[in-house]
Design a protein around this motif. Structure first.
Motif, short mmCIF file in Angstrom:
data_model
loop_
_atom_site.label_atom_id
_atom_site.label_comp_id
_atom_site.label_asym_id
_atom_site.label_seq_id
_atom_site.Cartn_x
_atom_site.Cartn_y
_atom_site.Cartn_z
N LEU A 155 43.95 41.52 42.96
CA LEU A 155 43.29 42.71 42.45
C LEU A 155 42.87 43.60 43.61
O LEU A 155 42.62 43.11 44.72
N TRP A 172 39.92 43.85 33.64
CA TRP A 172 39.97 42.39 33.55
C TRP A 172 38.56 41.79 33.48
O TRP A 172 38.36 40.76 32.82
N GLU A 173 37.59 42.40 34.14
CA GLU A 173 36.23 41.85 34.13
C GLU A 173 35.65 41.82 32.72
O GLU A 173 34.80 40.97 32.41
N THR A 184 46.04 38.98 37.37
CA THR A 184 44.76 38.80 38.05
C THR A 184 44.92 38.03 39.35
O THR A 184 43.93 37.80 40.05
#
Length: 554
Positions: free
Chosen positions: A112, A521-522, A109
């Motif tokens: 991105l 990832w969110e 992360t």
């Protein structure tokens, strides 16, 4: 909240000399000419963890070459390179840092690619004298030095385009080589010229002056890579492979390279053309770990007092029990390749020689050694084993391939091993009286993974390279391999937290883990963390299995 760098500068000048908490006035979004700065979290005091920030460089400004985003694999590599390039750009600024990793190229992360552009996530240690704000120094850092460093790291004309392409090419080649293993009947591949030894036990960089890897001709294969072209190296075939040789000759060094061959490596690492079956699992003994609801009966059975082992739990496993659990948990997670080193194994789990069999009757021995299951794993379940073995010749009877390490050079010792077994027969062994079956995935009660501490807040904390805290749970992951760095531990904590928060029953733990690992990832993290790296299912499942208090629904 400031709207542009001038307002940010004015705010920092205004709070100069005030108490540290006044830094909260700069939280929020600030639009610079060539990027947007978001200060997501302001540290509470100068001795707390540093503040978290992001910059988003629009695509038009970043001007990345088409090859860098042509495929998801190349995009991951490009993100990794840009994060490393930002780290190089700020190396002289002690107050700016980014978690760009070390030797492995993971889905991180730290950088991105979003619809808005290239997003870099980093930390800022906001300067102070004691607990008084050094606002003018902070203004110089954020409005003058940061824009220069961002431009150096990201913008065309300043970044090294050849290095970016080489990085993407190397990662793309590793993915292609790894994908070629199955179709060639291999579980691993080590390229000619690879450098396997590391600088030290705490330095994962290549050892200077190490002997380049040279495959024996009889075991050499050539795989195709999209950028490097034909790559020649040692092909380790499916089945049972023994790594033998004298002490300090490189057996464990080779196995360690295979362990991390499930990950991609940066150019110059020495292992950037060493690849392993992506679902490979490392199996070892681990005294004192927790085991919950695991069917150990293929390896441990008929305990005194008729204690069953089909649904075995303990908070303090022995070496043999923990290693048996590790095998069954790996099978539950779907692995098809086991990596084992005798140095980290329980002797009584690995072997019982003829003399001990004669002394202790089979009816009085509850442990079926791995030796007596290794063929069944191969023939019935399609599970290959790569095993470092220097102390027991009984495994030679089962080996498909024997590689002898001699002064860090591999030799094909298969024919010699077969001659040894013919000249020195080990005799017949009693076969296990029950088959080994793949375990049914355990059903887990989600609330036993509760990530909240007593105050009700979600707590995920990495204490060191091996220790992860999730809620009230503390996990010792020192025996879980391979874990590349702390960023993967943090991501494991996030996945376990999401599993715990979804409630109900996890009908099949591996499938539930896989679902989260496939998510963006969110979805995995509730805030824009820049210090996460995606782990494999095998490591998350291993962490889950070590939770004390894990509740299995029977």
């Amino acid at each position: 909240m400031g709207n542009n760098p001038h307002e940010l500068e004015n705010t920092l000048h205004r709070i100069d000399g005030k108490g540290y908490k006044a830094y909260k006035d700069i939280a929020g979004r600030h639009a610079f000419d060539r990027f947007t700065l978001s200060i997501d979290h302001v540290q509470a005091d100068p001795f707390a963890a540093p503040s978290r920030a992001r910059v988003v460089v629009p695509w038009a400004v970043a001007g990345l070459p088409e090859h860098a985003t042509a495929t998801p694999v190349r995009a991951r590599a490009a993100r990794d390179w840009l994060a490393r390039n930002f780290r190089r750009a700020v190396r002289d600024e002690r107050d700016l840092a980014i978690d760009a990793g070390a030797q492995t190229v993971l889905d991180r992360t730290a950088c991105l690619f979003t619809e808005a552009g290239v997003e870099l996530r980093f930390t800022v240690h906001l300067p102070a004298a004691g607990r008084k704000i050094l606002g003018r120094q902070a203004a110089t850092l954020l409005t003058e030095k940061l824009p220069e460093r961002v431009a150096t790291a990201v913008e065309p004309g300043q970044r090294d385009e050849a290095a970016l392409r080489a990085h993407c090419d190397a990662v793309e080649d590793q993915v292609a080589l790894r994908a070629a293993l199955a179709e060639r009947g291999l579980v691993a591949f080590v390229a000619e010229g690879a450098v396997l030894p590391r600088a030290s036990g705490i330095d994962d960089r290549p050892l200077q002056g190490a002997i380049p890897f040279e495959p024996p001709e009889s075991l050499a294969v050539t795989l195709a890579a999209p950028n490097a072209g034909p790559v020649r190296g040692l092909g380790i075939a499916k089945g049972i492979t023994l790594l033998v040789g004298g002490g300090f000759h490189g057996k464990s060094t080779l196995l360690n390279a295979l362990k991390v061959g499930v990950f991609d490596h940066r150019p110059g690492d020495g292992r950037e053309q060493v690849v392993t079956n992506p679902d490979a699992a490392c199996i070892r003994a681990e005294d004192g770990r927790a085991v919950t609801g695991v069917d150990l009966s293929p390896f441990i059975h008929d305990l005194p007092l008729d204690k069953p082992t089909e649904d075995f739990s303990t908070d303090l496993a022995s070496g043999s029990t923990s290693q048996a659990a590790a095998v069954m948990e790996a099978l539950e997670a779907g692995t098809s390749t086991l990596l084992v080193d005798e140095d980290t194994s329980a002797t009584n789990f690995m072997i019982r020689d003829r003399r001990m069999q004669a002394l202790v009757a089979p009816a009085d021995e509850p442990i079926t050694p791995f030796l007596d299951r290794i063929r069944e794993l191969r023939d019935v379940h399609g599970v290959s084993t790569v095993l470092v073995m220097g102390g027991s010749g009984d495994y030679l009877d089962h080996a498909d391939t024997v590689i002898q390490m001699q002064a860090y050079r591999p030799l094909d010792a298969t024919a010699r091993a077969r001659q040894v077994t013919a000249d020195h027969p080990a005799g017949e062994r009693a076969l296990p009286d029950r088959p080994l079956t793949r375990p049914t995935p355990r059903r887990i009660r989600a609330d036993s993974l509760d990530p909240r501490e007593r105050k009700g807040r979600v707590r995920i904390k990495v204490r060191d390279d091996d220790t992860l805290s999730v809620g009230e749970h503390t996990l010792d992951l020192s025996a879980v391999e391979p874990l590349a760095d702390r960023a993967q531990l943090r991501a494991i904590g996030q996945v376990l937290a999401r599993l715990g928060q979804q409630g109900g029953t996890l009908e099949a733990a591996p499938a539930a883990i896989a679902k989260w690992l496939e998510a963006d990832w969110e979805a995995i993290t509730e805030r824009p963390d820049g210090d996460l790296a995606r782990p494999r299912l095998q490591e998350v499942a291993a962490a889950l299995s070590r939770l004390r208090g894990l509740a299995v629904v029977r």
